[in-house]
Enzyme design. Structure first.
Site, short mmCIF file in Angstrom:
data_model
loop_
_atom_site.label_atom_id
_atom_site.label_comp_id
_atom_site.label_asym_id
_atom_site.label_seq_id
_atom_site.Cartn_x
_atom_site.Cartn_y
_atom_site.Cartn_z
N LYS A 1 0.77 -1.31 0.08
CA LYS A 1 0.10 -0.04 -0.18
C LYS A 1 0.95 1.41 0.06
O LYS A 1 1.87 1.03 0.65
CB LYS A 1 -0.95 -0.11 1.28
CG LYS A 1 -1.96 -1.10 1.36
CD LYS A 1 -2.29 -1.48 2.45
CE LYS A 1 -1.57 -1.79 3.81
NZ LYS A 1 -2.36 -2.40 4.75
N THR B 1 -9.01 8.03 8.72
CA THR B 1 -8.38 6.93 7.85
C THR B 1 -8.29 5.68 8.93
O THR B 1 -7.37 4.83 8.41
CB THR B 1 -7.07 7.31 7.18
OG1 THR B 1 -6.09 7.77 8.32
CG2 THR B 1 -7.30 8.33 6.04
N GLY C 1 -8.37 2.45 10.21
CA GLY C 1 -8.96 1.10 9.77
C GLY C 1 -8.81 0.69 8.24
O GLY C 1 -9.45 -0.12 7.82
N THR C 2 -8.10 1.91 7.60
CA THR C 2 -8.18 1.70 6.08
C THR C 2 -7.15 0.34 5.76
O THR C 2 -7.77 -0.28 4.91
CB THR C 2 -7.25 2.70 5.58
OG1 THR C 2 -6.04 3.01 6.26
CG2 THR C 2 -8.21 3.89 5.37
N GLY C 3 -6.06 -0.14 6.66
CA GLY C 3 -5.65 -1.24 6.22
C GLY C 3 -6.20 -2.48 6.45
O GLY C 3 -6.11 -3.52 5.66
N CYS C 4 -6.93 -2.53 7.62
CA CYS C 4 -7.75 -3.80 7.82
C CYS C 4 -9.04 -3.76 6.68
O CYS C 4 -9.10 -5.04 6.18
CB CYS C 4 -8.69 -3.70 9.23
SG CYS C 4 -7.28 -3.32 10.54
#
Length: 265
Positions: A177, A209, A211-214
């Site tokens: 990412k 932002t 929790g974007t990775g999850c």
């Protein structure tokens, strides 16, 4: 007649604020019409301002949860998130091999949005040794990729070099990412062992932002559960997270969550 019910299992921590972790994963699965199941590795006291406490579950408790799901509700895809300790990583790796799960998305969660560590230092080596060879997809951000590869990443070429290193460590597909990169354009890259693929998007000026990775990794998992290719899965996940951030809910006093209702296939 009812159609096929696709199922996905997330093995991760609970976020009491609802923006990341198990909660974000299940919301994403649901929005993408996949039946979500969970094995909780730790309970966190957390909100948009930060992490106030981390309370790991016992290895036995996590093992029981995984077994309960596996023997009755066999998942089509599995996502791992916050695994916290070496013992937990070794257990999860053992279970993945025991149940011969192939579509495994490993999100190497290490640090919360507010900076709190979510993976013990000694667990990094266990993640490298036990989880990376089992990862069908690995979804690190740039800081996580730096830790896993022990290299500094500042340019796109260095990202690609790191992706090759991670592939050499046993990962089938590396999705790195670009949110921590510089500039107004985000570039997410996919490396399949032979070629690089890029997804570009405009950086959104927002602090919401959390929790974007999850969410991104969960969207990939949901699509894989439905039998989509990695390229199709990443494409949907990229569009899912883009609109989820664009149409922010604007709740909380700190780093607010993304909008899991925003995307529609």
């Amino acid at each position: 007649m009812r159609g096929m019910v696709y199922k996905a299992l997330t093995i991760a921590g609970s976020d009491s604020g609802g923006g990341a972790g198990i909660q974000a994963d299940l919301k994403t699965f649901h929005q993408l019409r996949v039946f979500g199941m969970s094995a909780i590795t730790a309970v966190t006291a957390q909100n948009t301002l930060g992490v106030q406490g981390v309370y790991p579950l016992s290895v036995e408790a996590v093992e029981r949860q995984i077994d309960s799901v596996a023997v009755d509700l066999s998942p089509h895809a599995v996502k791992t998130g916050m695994l916290f300790s070496q013992e937990m990583i070794e257990l999860v790796a053992h279970k993945i091999k025991q149940y011969k799960w192939m579509s495994v998305v490993v999100d190497p969660v290490m640090i919360a949005k507010g900076g709190a560590p979510l993976l013990k230092q000694e667990a990094v080596e266990a993640l490298q040794r036990h989880m990376l060879p089992l990862a069908y997809v690995l979804t690190p951000n740039i800081p996580e990729a730096e830790v896993l590869t022990n290299m500094r990443i500042e340019t796109l070429e260095q990202r690609k070099e790191a992706a090759k290193k991670l592939h050499d460590m046993g990962v089938r597909y590396v999705v790195m990412k670009g949110g921590h990169g510089e500039g107004n354009e985000l570039v997410d890259i996919l490396y399949d062992g032979e070629q690089f693929y890029e997804w570009k998007s405009k950086r959104i000026d927002t602090k919401h932002t959390h929790g974007t990775g999850c969410t991104f990794a969960a969207a990939i998992t949901a699509q894989l559960a439905k039998g989509k290719t990695i390229y199709e899965a990443v494409d949907v996940a990229k569009r899912f997270i883009q609109v989820a951030v664009e149409q922010t809910l604007q709740i909380g006093s700190g780093h607010g969550p993304t909008n899991h209702w925003a995307f529609h296939e």
